[in-house]
Design a protein around this motif. Structure first.
Motif, PDB file in Angstrom:
ATOM      1  N   TYR A  10     -26.184  71.868  -8.368  1.00 61.04           N
ATOM      2  CA  TYR A  10     -26.277  70.506  -7.936  1.00 61.04           C
ATOM      3  C   TYR A  10     -27.379  70.185  -7.048  1.00 61.04           C
ATOM      4  O   TYR A  10     -27.171  70.238  -5.673  1.00 61.04           O
ATOM      5  CB  TYR A  10     -25.661  69.699  -8.267  1.00 61.04           C
ATOM      6  N   GLN A  11     -28.544  69.900  -7.656  1.00 64.80           N
ATOM      7  CA  GLN A  11     -29.837  70.561  -6.335  1.00 64.80           C
ATOM      8  C   GLN A  11     -31.233  68.549  -7.462  1.00 64.80           C
ATOM      9  O   GLN A  11     -31.723  68.939  -7.390  1.00 64.80           O
ATOM     10  CB  GLN A  11     -30.864  71.567  -6.137  1.00 64.80           C
ATOM     11  N   GLY A  12     -30.399  67.521  -6.844  1.00 64.95           N
ATOM     12  CA  GLY A  12     -31.031  66.069  -7.615  1.00 64.95           C
ATOM     13  C   GLY A  12     -30.656  66.164  -8.639  1.00 64.95           C
ATOM     14  O   GLY A  12     -30.322  65.026  -8.930  1.00 64.95           O
ATOM     15  N   ARG A  13     -30.088  67.653  -9.044  1.00 68.19           N
ATOM     16  CA  ARG A  13     -30.033  67.318 -10.796  1.00 68.19           C
ATOM     17  C   ARG A  13     -29.553  68.635 -11.128  1.00 68.19           C
ATOM     18  O   ARG A  13     -29.507  69.276 -10.401  1.00 68.19           O
ATOM     19  CB  ARG A  13     -30.871  67.627 -11.588  1.00 68.19           C
ATOM     20  N   LYS A  14     -28.314  68.760 -12.242  1.00 65.41           N
ATOM     21  CA  LYS A  14     -27.566  70.209 -12.299  1.00 65.41           C
ATOM     22  C   LYS A  14     -28.395  71.572 -12.942  1.00 65.41           C
ATOM     23  O   LYS A  14     -29.699  70.998 -13.297  1.00 65.41           O
ATOM     24  CB  LYS A  14     -26.835  69.826 -13.550  1.00 65.41           C
ATOM     25  N   VAL A  15     -28.502  72.195 -11.762  1.00 66.52           N
ATOM     26  CA  VAL A  15     -29.388  73.722 -12.124  1.00 66.52           C
ATOM     27  C   VAL A  15     -28.632  74.686 -12.996  1.00 66.52           C
ATOM     28  O   VAL A  15     -27.599  74.396 -12.578  1.00 66.52           O
ATOM     29  CB  VAL A  15     -30.737  73.919 -11.068  1.00 66.52           C
ATOM     30  N   ILE A  16     -29.390  75.552 -13.130  1.00 62.19           N
ATOM     31  CA  ILE A  16     -29.211  76.790 -13.878  1.00 62.19           C
ATOM     32  C   ILE A  16     -28.928  77.587 -11.989  1.00 62.19           C
ATOM     33  O   ILE A  16     -30.279  78.101 -12.532  1.00 62.19           O
ATOM     34  CB  ILE A  16     -29.610  77.076 -14.650  1.00 62.19           C
ATOM     35  N   PRO A  17     -28.033  78.075 -11.704  1.00 59.69           N
ATOM     36  CA  PRO A  17     -28.526  79.117 -10.328  1.00 59.69           C
ATOM     37  C   PRO A  17     -28.899  80.893 -11.400  1.00 59.69           C
ATOM     38  O   PRO A  17     -27.857  81.543 -11.495  1.00 59.69           O
ATOM     39  CB  PRO A  17     -27.331  79.136  -9.466  1.00 59.69           C
ATOM     40  N   MET A  18     -29.944  81.273 -11.700  1.00 59.14           N
ATOM     41  CA  MET A  18     -30.283  81.919 -12.283  1.00 59.14           C
ATOM     42  C   MET A  18     -29.573  83.889 -11.976  1.00 59.14           C
ATOM     43  O   MET A  18     -28.388  84.018 -12.396  1.00 59.14           O
ATOM     44  CB  MET A  18     -31.481  81.923 -13.230  1.00 59.14           C
ATOM     45  N   GLU A  19     -29.799  83.685 -10.839  1.00 58.05           N
ATOM     46  CA  GLU A  19     -29.576  85.094 -10.014  1.00 58.05           C
ATOM     47  C   GLU A  19     -27.909  84.669  -9.992  1.00 58.05           C
ATOM     48  O   GLU A  19     -27.423  86.345  -9.872  1.00 58.05           O
ATOM     49  CB  GLU A  19     -29.852  85.286  -8.809  1.00 58.05           C
ATOM     50  N   TRP A  20     -27.468  84.152  -9.388  1.00 53.76           N
ATOM     51  CA  TRP A  20     -25.799  83.762  -9.395  1.00 53.76           C
ATOM     52  C   TRP A  20     -25.624  84.144 -10.720  1.00 53.76           C
ATOM     53  O   TRP A  20     -24.131  84.659 -10.896  1.00 53.76           O
ATOM     54  CB  TRP A  20     -24.806  82.703  -9.358  1.00 53.76           C
ATOM     55  N   VAL A  21     -25.907  83.355 -12.007  1.00 54.49           N
ATOM     56  CA  VAL A  21     -25.283  83.465 -13.613  1.00 54.49           C
ATOM     57  C   VAL A  21     -25.261  84.321 -13.971  1.00 54.49           C
ATOM     58  O   VAL A  21     -24.389  85.603 -14.155  1.00 54.49           O
ATOM     59  CB  VAL A  21     -25.848  82.617 -14.172  1.00 54.49           C
ATOM     60  N   ALA A  22     -26.371  85.173 -13.615  1.00 49.05           N
ATOM     61  CA  ALA A  22     -26.820  86.991 -13.951  1.00 49.05           C
ATOM     62  C   ALA A  22     -25.887  87.718 -13.901  1.00 49.05           C
ATOM     63  O   ALA A  22     -24.956  88.277 -14.333  1.00 49.05           O
ATOM     64  CB  ALA A  22     -28.237  87.198 -13.646  1.00 49.05           C
ATOM     65  N   ALA A  23     -25.262  87.552 -12.128  1.00 49.36           N
ATOM     66  CA  ALA A  23     -24.345  87.995 -12.218  1.00 49.36           C
ATOM     67  C   ALA A  23     -23.363  88.154 -11.863  1.00 49.36           C
ATOM     68  O   ALA A  23     -21.920  89.245 -12.073  1.00 49.36           O
ATOM     69  CB  ALA A  23     -24.099  88.158 -10.342  1.00 49.36           C
ATOM     70  N   ASN A  24     -22.980  86.973 -12.276  1.00 51.00           N
ATOM     71  CA  ASN A  24     -21.203  86.399 -12.219  1.00 51.00           C
ATOM     72  C   ASN A  24     -20.784  86.306 -14.145  1.00 51.00           C
ATOM     73  O   ASN A  24     -19.850  85.922 -14.154  1.00 51.00           O
ATOM     74  CB  ASN A  24     -20.626  85.031 -11.406  1.00 51.00           C
TER      75      ASN A  24
END
Length: 82
Positions: A10-24
């Motif tokens: 959540y950074q002002g809106r819901k976002v996809i933290p791409m590096e975290w998602v790719a790793a987890n």
């Protein structure tokens, strides 16, 4: 743990933290996502995951991640961006 994850998503809106998602993101995470924001279409033959709040770039990232790393039926057409 949630204190560490919340700012990633959540950074002002819901976002996809791409590096975290790719790793987890693994099959169990996908199952939780489906249970929270998914549904079945066409008499249960199609799974739909809600991604309306994400950007086109984030949606493409998720499609490629599913295609390359997780369960994905390559004979089906990927979801179209909305």
């Amino acid at each position: 743990m949630l204190d560490k994850l919340y700012p990633l998503w959540y950074q002002g809106r819901k976002v996809i933290p791409m590096e975290w998602v790719a790793a987890n993101l693994e099959a169990d995470g996908l199952a939780i996502w489906f249970q929270d924001d998914g549904n079945l279409k066409n008499n249960g033959s199609r799974i739909v995951l809600s991604t309306e709040s994400f950007t086109s770039e984030e949606k493409i990232f998720l499609q490629l991640l599913l295609l390359n790393n997780l369960w994905y039926n390559k004979n089906k057409t990927p979801a179209r961006g909305r």
